[in-house]
Scaffold this motif. Structure first.
Motif, short mmCIF file in Angstrom:
data_model
loop_
_atom_site.label_atom_id
_atom_site.label_comp_id
_atom_site.label_asym_id
_atom_site.label_seq_id
_atom_site.Cartn_x
_atom_site.Cartn_y
_atom_site.Cartn_z
N ILE A 101 42.44 40.09 37.32
CA ILE A 101 42.87 38.86 37.98
C ILE A 101 42.43 38.85 39.44
CG2 ILE A 101 45.14 39.83 38.55
CD1 ILE A 101 44.28 36.13 37.78
N GLU A 102 42.41 40.03 40.05
CA GLU A 102 41.98 40.11 41.46
C GLU A 102 40.51 39.73 41.61
OE1 GLU A 102 42.02 43.20 45.27
OE2 GLU A 102 42.86 43.81 43.34
N GLN A 143 52.04 33.42 37.22
CA GLN A 143 51.57 32.34 38.09
C GLN A 143 50.07 32.47 38.36
OE1 GLN A 143 54.56 33.13 41.24
NE2 GLN A 143 55.03 30.92 41.16
N LEU A 144 49.65 33.69 38.61
CA LEU A 144 48.23 33.92 38.90
C LEU A 144 47.36 33.60 37.68
CD1 LEU A 144 48.47 37.25 40.94
CD2 LEU A 144 47.91 34.98 41.82
N ASP A 145 47.84 34.01 36.51
CA ASP A 145 47.09 33.72 35.28
C ASP A 145 46.97 32.22 35.05
OD1 ASP A 145 46.42 36.28 34.48
OD2 ASP A 145 48.32 36.60 33.44
N ARG A 151 38.03 34.42 33.80
CA ARG A 151 37.74 35.78 34.22
C ARG A 151 36.22 35.98 34.37
NH1 ARG A 151 42.21 35.47 35.07
NH2 ARG A 151 43.98 36.77 34.44
N THR A 152 35.87 36.75 35.35
CA THR A 152 34.46 37.12 35.53
C THR A 152 34.23 38.49 34.92
OG1 THR A 152 34.93 38.15 37.66
CG2 THR A 152 34.27 35.83 37.69
N TYR A 153 32.97 38.87 34.86
CA TYR A 153 32.65 40.24 34.45
C TYR A 153 32.91 41.17 35.62
CZ TYR A 153 30.32 38.59 30.21
OH TYR A 153 30.06 38.04 28.98
N GLU A 154 33.09 42.42 35.31
CA GLU A 154 33.31 43.43 36.34
C GLU A 154 32.55 44.69 35.95
OE1 GLU A 154 37.16 45.71 38.28
OE2 GLU A 154 37.40 43.63 37.61
#
Length: 360
Positions: A101-102, A143-145, A151-154
């Motif tokens: 999420i970050e 809340q953040l979700d 979502r991006t790749y990491e």
């Protein structure tokens, strides 16, 4: 009837324009070399990845998992069409994972993050990293979700390791250096184990510049030396970069170029004089670089002239409109914006040119 003919003509022109555009698109398609063809002359690295795959690792953290379209350079420059498939393959091999999420929040623009902070009555100050940290601390996971569902790749640890070991690939992608690309530079790096990729690039540029000089391709030599100056600036070697910029200025003010011949001086003269129409001038971005160097080193105009003349004198050319002293003076006058002084200097050089070559 006349109106109909005009309308018909316009319609016909539109059809012609459409055909031309379609033809251009087909031509562009033909010019692209598919990645499969490039792989025939390339070899994978120790992790089993090819250059375009390593490059994708560098971009992956900016791409969403559900993304459908990608920048056109993947096809136009590297012949890669199915980026989504390639991303999934890299994920399956353990180089990528679904981002946290970050990372999703970090991928948002500062403006978007500020809007969320305002909406949630949270303080808005600091930079983007501060915004991300504040949202992570003040809002619940639910809340953040809800606010950042995509979502991006990491990069995984393995992905980070591979990317760190192949820094030359994203570097050359972002920097245009002669004819080097991710494929050719990657092979040079593999052929020279133990050498830093920047040293390999430098040697390549130096050899190219010497070859251009030997064959009197002064325009190419000039462009290569300018790239070398920029390369040195990246490394914080401003004094060395200054020497190469002085060479560039010397050539720009000499009047020589690729295929230069003394037999065509009379023709060239039209592009030399007067100052207001001359093509033999110092490019504004180079003037700005020299100006910044002068300010940084607190050089007087006389000190700057002397510092320019020394490397200029080392460069031997078959012809030059200006002496090295005049060339250095032109730089100073360009920095000072002394247009009248520049006009006089160019006029003086024109009189000398006409007398020396019987064009008066």
């Amino acid at each position: 009837m006349e109106l109909f003919n005009i309308f018909k003509g316009k319609q016909q022109n539109r059809r012609t324009d459409t055909r031309e555009l379609e033809g251009m698109k087909r031509s562009e398609q033909r010019d692209v070399v598919p990645v499969k063809k490039m792989l025939k002359n390339s070899s994978p690295n120790e992790a089993g990845l090819y250059p375009h795959e390593v490059l994708l690792l560098s971009y992956a953290p900016t791409y969403y998992i559900d993304q459908k379209s990608y920048p056109t350079f993947w096809w136009s420059r590297y012949g890669v069409k199915n980026i989504d498939k390639l991303l999934k393959s890299l994920k399956k091999q353990g180089f990528l994972k679904v981002g946290s999420i970050e990372s999703a929040i970090s991928n948002e623009t500062t403006e978007n993050l500020e809007e969320v902070l305002y909406a949630k009555d949270l303080k808005v100050f600091g930079g983007k990293s501060d915004h991300v940290q504040r949202l992570m601390e003040e809002l619940s996971a639910a809340q953040l979700d809800s606010l950042f569902p995509r979502r991006t790749y990491e990069l995984t640890d393995l992905g980070k390791k591979v990317l760190a070991a192949n820094g030359h690939i994203p570097y050359i992608h972002h920097h245009s250096i002669l004819h080097l690309d991710i494929w050719s530079l990657d092979e040079k790096v593999k052929d020279n184990p133990g050498y830093a990729y920047r040293d390999i690039i430098w040697e390549y540029m130096n050899k190219k510049s010497l070859k251009y000089y030997k064959h009197s391709e002064f325009g190419k030599y000039r462009n290569c030396r300018f790239k070398m100056a920029e390369f040195l600036e990246e490394e914080g070697k401003d004094d060395s970069a200054f020497i190469y910029l002085a060479e560039v200025i010397r050539i720009d003010l000499s009047g020589v170029s690729n295929g230069f011949s003394m037999d065509y001086l009379e023709t060239y003269a039209a592009a030399y004089f007067p100052y207001t129409k001359s093509r033999a001038t110092v490019a504004s971005h180079i003037t700005e670089k020299i100006k910044a160097y002068q300010l940084k080193n607190a050089l007087t105009d006389d000190a700057l002239r002397t510092k320019l003349i020394t490397p200029m004198n080392r460069l031997q050319l078959p012809f030059s409109i200006f002496t090295t002293e005049e060339a250095a003076d032109i730089v100073v006058k360009e920095i000072r914006g002394e247009r009248e002084g520049l006009k006089r200097l160019y006029h003086k050089a024109q009189e000398r040119f006409d007398n020396d070559y019987g064009l008066a």
